[in-house]
Design a protein around this motif. Sequence first.
Motif, mmCIF file in Angstrom:
data_model
loop_
_atom_site.group_PDB
_atom_site.id
_atom_site.type_symbol
_atom_site.label_atom_id
_atom_site.label_comp_id
_atom_site.label_asym_id
_atom_site.label_seq_id
_atom_site.Cartn_x
_atom_site.Cartn_y
_atom_site.Cartn_z
ATOM 1 N N ASP A 284 0.468 -1.068 -0.089
ATOM 2 C CA ASP A 284 0.200 0.222 0.334
ATOM 3 C C ASP A 284 0.701 1.097 0.104
ATOM 4 N N VAL A 285 1.893 1.178 0.771
ATOM 5 C CA VAL A 285 2.685 2.350 1.076
ATOM 6 C C VAL A 285 3.347 2.802 -0.158
ATOM 7 N N ILE A 286 3.851 1.407 -1.207
ATOM 8 C CA ILE A 286 4.381 1.971 -1.919
ATOM 9 C C ILE A 286 3.154 2.048 -3.557
ATOM 10 N N LEU A 287 2.265 2.087 -3.237
ATOM 11 C CA LEU A 287 1.661 1.827 -4.269
ATOM 12 C C LEU A 287 0.740 4.072 -4.429
ATOM 13 N N GLN A 288 1.269 4.218 -2.440
ATOM 14 C CA GLN A 288 0.600 5.843 -2.857
ATOM 15 C C GLN A 288 1.842 6.510 -2.915
#
Length: 72
Positions: free
Chosen positions: A11-15
Amino acid sequence: MNFSGFQYPKDVILQTVRYYVSYKLSYRDIEEIFTERGIKADHSTYNRWVIRFAPQIEMKARQKKRAVSGSW
């Protein structure tokens, strides 16, 4: 997309990629946003994520995009 081997959650990478591509924020701006949220990473890490995952995300989006009519 394979996120195995990364220290941060998917989630952090995609955000991060979304912030960079959609809002044209600099890597240092993104670093500041995530630092305020308690996620510590260097701006160069965000750069590597964008270089690696942005083309893959674009390819997936183009595959799902519906065809547009050729006539007006």
